[in-house]
Structure formats: structure tokens, C-alpha cells
Design an enzyme around this catalytic site. Structure first.
Site, PDB file in Angstrom:
ATOM      1  CG  ASP A  88      16.130 117.456  28.080  1.00  0.00           C
ATOM      2  OD1 ASP A  88      16.603 116.793  28.817  1.00  0.00           O
ATOM      3  OD2 ASP A  88      16.683 118.442  27.402  1.00  0.00           O
ATOM      4  CD  GLU A 140      19.103 118.346  36.570  1.00  0.00           C
ATOM      5  OE1 GLU A 140      18.279 118.043  35.322  1.00  0.00           O
ATOM      6  OE2 GLU A 140      19.720 119.564  37.065  1.00  0.00           O
ATOM      7  CB  THR A 279      24.215 124.574  23.483  1.00  0.00           C
ATOM      8  OG1 THR A 279      23.325 124.995  24.517  1.00  0.00           O
ATOM      9  CG2 THR A 279      24.699 125.846  23.105  1.00  0.00           C
TER      10      THR A 279
HETATM   11  O1  G3H Z   1      19.193 118.532  28.599  1.00  0.00           O
HETATM   12  C1  G3H Z   1      19.786 118.990  27.604  1.00  0.00           C
HETATM   13  C2  G3H Z   1      21.260 119.030  27.793  1.00  0.00           C
HETATM   14  O2  G3H Z   1      21.789 118.919  29.225  1.00  0.00           O
HETATM   15  C3  G3H Z   1      21.874 119.943  26.747  1.00  0.00           C
HETATM   16  O3  G3H Z   1      22.900 120.788  27.270  1.00  0.00           O
HETATM   17  O4  G3H Z   1      22.816 122.647  25.757  1.00  0.00           O
HETATM   18  O5  G3H Z   1      24.892 122.300  27.092  1.00  0.00           O
HETATM   19  O6  G3H Z   1      24.364 120.662  25.193  1.00  0.00           O
HETATM   20  P1  G3H Z   1      23.821 121.766  26.149  1.00  0.00           P
HETATM   21 ZN    ZN Z   2      20.138 119.228  30.578  1.00  0.00          ZN
END
Ligand code: G3H
Ligand code: ZN
Length: 328
Positions: A88, A140, A279
């Protein structure tokens, strides 16, 4: 079963207008929670629930690349769930190489901090590294900012104590205009996709990384305009903060402006096929652990606190899995 290629999960999901959850793991307990949630949800729904487990470069360094990837690989081997392992938000070619060396089955190259030309150039290089090994690439376009780009830690703490409509109002005032400017431009989509040769597109459509509690509306109108320009699976980032459904918005008292919608709208009408969540699950683990410790402050066995924390993550993950399958 062995880890599967992320293409095998996302292409059928795109056809069926459902999404696959991509959950960030930072520990063994998180990996277990995701797999257990997929196993339980598969039984509950009577149809297979697929799973993407992802490590950020930070998480891979925290665990060690081999141990982090190895943990997910072994968990997959021991389960009947189809699991892909994604890197990621990689921003460096060395990180992509590490993922290839450790047999990840997908990568995200995040060139969103670069000017468009440079983003295209770097993303193309990543595709040239990954495709010969059969590894698909997500990239992205536009930029999905972080809540910390707009608020200090103390301000975020305060926002968390407010009701959803109050928090949304303040976030809109401070960040709304900037988030809108950072969204992907539909006119850039065809060129970005064609020139880079990517497999999945993380186009910014108004979400913010790191919000909590499913309160934030996203620009489904922009997503639909982007989707018209590409047949690729689209990826939702910053999903912890996004309102889950219109019913949730109503119950929380959050009003949707023209063109705005929820995560379910994004999946059912906007082509979102992969939903990244970090998160909300990290917070679920921390809260589960802390609550268990508060309940028994003399506890010294890590496992007695780890089990309720893992269960909390499992429950939240299962809630996402039902939503992504179109079941509430
Ligand atoms: O790439 C990871 C996500 O975009 C996580 O985003 O922490 O807001 O769920 P988040
Ligand atoms: Zn992300």
C-alpha cells in the site's frame, strides 16, 4: 490456499458491482482478525468473501519485509479464503522491488505528490517492473490528503468529541476547498491509464485519509465522471471516514450536498471495486486492548488483552465485508 493475484479478485467484483475490502495489517492479530472475519462472513452470507491484506512500507519495515509478507502468506495457506497481498502507498522504486522480492501479489505506487508528467513517468516504470512478473499495479491520480494536513493532533482529538454534523461542518470549512481541488480530473484519466498501463485506479474523489467513524460524504458525481473514462476497477482510499450508506447519513444527521454520496453509492454506481480501510481498524484494536486493560488493570498476560482487541477488529471488518457485498 496460496496467495492469489489481486486481478483474480477485482475483475469479477467489478462485473458484479461489489467491492473487495483491502485492510491494512500492522500485527499478527490484525491479520488473524481479517481472515476470521472473512471466514465468518463467508458462512453467514453463504457465498465466498474475498480479502486483500495490505502492508504499507512503514508496516513492512515495522514487521520486517519477510516476516510481514510471510505472516500473510501462511495465514492464506491455512485458510480457504482467497487472499491477495498488496503493498500500500509505495512511493519509491526500491519499495516496489522489495514487494516483488517478497512475492506480494499486487502493489500500489503512489505518485500523487509528483506533478502529473512525473507521476506518469514513474508509474510506467513500476508497471515495467511488475507486469513481467504478473503483478498488477494500482496508481493514484489526484491526491487523497491526510486529516493531519489540515488539523493538529489536539484539534483532531477535539473533532472526535463532537457530533458527526459538527465535525463535518468544521472539516468542510477548513479542508473542503482544498480536498475538492485535489480530486482527480476526469480529463486526465484516459491519458494516465493508457500511458502507464496500470491495472487499478485510485482516483481522488473527495475522501481524506485518517478520519474516523464513517461521517464524511464523498463526491460520487466526480467518481461517475471518472468511471465513464475507464473500465478499470476503481479504488477508494481514506475509507474509514466515509459515510457507509444514505441511511447512516440520515441517522447521523449529516446532510449530503449536491453530487455527494456514500461508500455504498461509490460501490454500486461509481465503479469502486477495492475499498482501503486502515484507521478504523487500528482504532478498533487500540480501543479493544485499552478497554480490556481498564477492565482488569492487574492483567499481565498479553493474550488476555490481545483476544478482545482482535475480536473488536474482526467485528468491524465483518461490518465492512457485509456492506461491500451489498448486504447490510
Ligand atoms: O491506503 C489505505 C487507506 O486509504 C486507508 O485510509 O486510514 O482513512 O481508512 P483510512
Ligand atoms: Zn490510502
Amino acid at each position: 490456499m496460496p496467495l492469489v493475484n489481486e486481478r483474480e479478485l477485482l475483475l469479477p467484483a467489478l462485473e458484479e458491482q461489489r467491492a473487495v475490502g483491502a485492510f491494512n495489517a500492522n500485527s499478527m492479530e490484525m491479520v488473524q482478525a481479517f481472515v476470521y472475519a472473512a471466514e465468518d462472513t463467508t458462512k453467514e452470507l453463504g457465498k465466498p468473501v474475498d480479502l486483500i491484506i495490505q502492508l504499507s512500507p512503514g508496516a513492512a519495515k515495522y514487521a520486517g519485509w519477510a516476516l510481514g509478507a510471510g505472516m500473510v502468506r501462511i495465514a492464506a495457506t491455512e485458510s480457504k479464503i482467497r487472499i491477495a497481498l498488496n503493498l500500500d502507498h509505495a512511493t519509491k522504486l526500491e519499495e516496489i522491488q522489495k514487494a516483488l522480492d517478497n512475492k506480494f501479489t499486487a502493489v500500489l505506487f503512489d505518485g500523487s505528490s509528483l506533478p502529473l508528467e512525473e507521476n506518469i513517468k514513474m508509474t510506467k516504470k513500476v508497471v515495467e517492473m511488475c507486469h513481467p512478473q504478473g503483478v498488477p499495479v494500482e496508481a493514484e491520480l489526484g491526491k487523497i490528503p491526510k486529516i493531519e494536513d489540515y488539523f493538529t493532533g489536539a484539534e483532531i482529538g477535539h473533532l472526535r468529541s463532537l457530533s458527526a454534523p459538527e465535525a463535518v461542518k468544521i472539516i468542510r470549512e477548513k479542508a473542503g476547498e482544498s480536498v475538492e481541488k485535489l480530486m482527480a480530473k476526469p480529463e486526465d484519466v484516459e491519458r494516465f491509464v493508457t500511458e502507464t498501463g496500470i491495472d487499478f485506479l485510485a482516483a481522488a474523489f473527495g475522501s481524506i485519509h485518517g478520519i474516523w467513524g464513517d461521517i464524511w460524504p464523498v463526491r460520487v458525481d466526480r467518481l461517475v465522471a471518472i468511471q465513464k473514462r475507464t473500465r478499470l476497477p476503481l479504488v477508494s482510499h481514506g475509507s474509514s471516514g466515509i459515510l457507509m450508506t444514505r441511511k447512516d447519513a440520515e441517522e447521523k444527521g449529516v446532510k449530503l450536498a449536491k453530487g455527494e454520496g456514500t461508500l455504498l453509492d461509490a460501490i454500486q454506481t461509481g465503479g469502486v471495486t477495492k475499498v482501503n480501510v486502515a484507521t478504523a481498524l487500528s482504532v478498533a484494536f487500540i480501543e479493544g486492548f485499552v478497554d480490556a486493560y481498564k477492565g482488569n488493570p492487574s492483567e499481565k498476560d498479553f493474550r488476555k488483552l490481545g483476544i478482545p482487541a482482535r475480536d473488536r477488529v474482526k467485528q468491524k471488518t465483518a461490518q465492512y465485508m457485509r456492506l461491500f457485498a451489498g448486504v447490510r
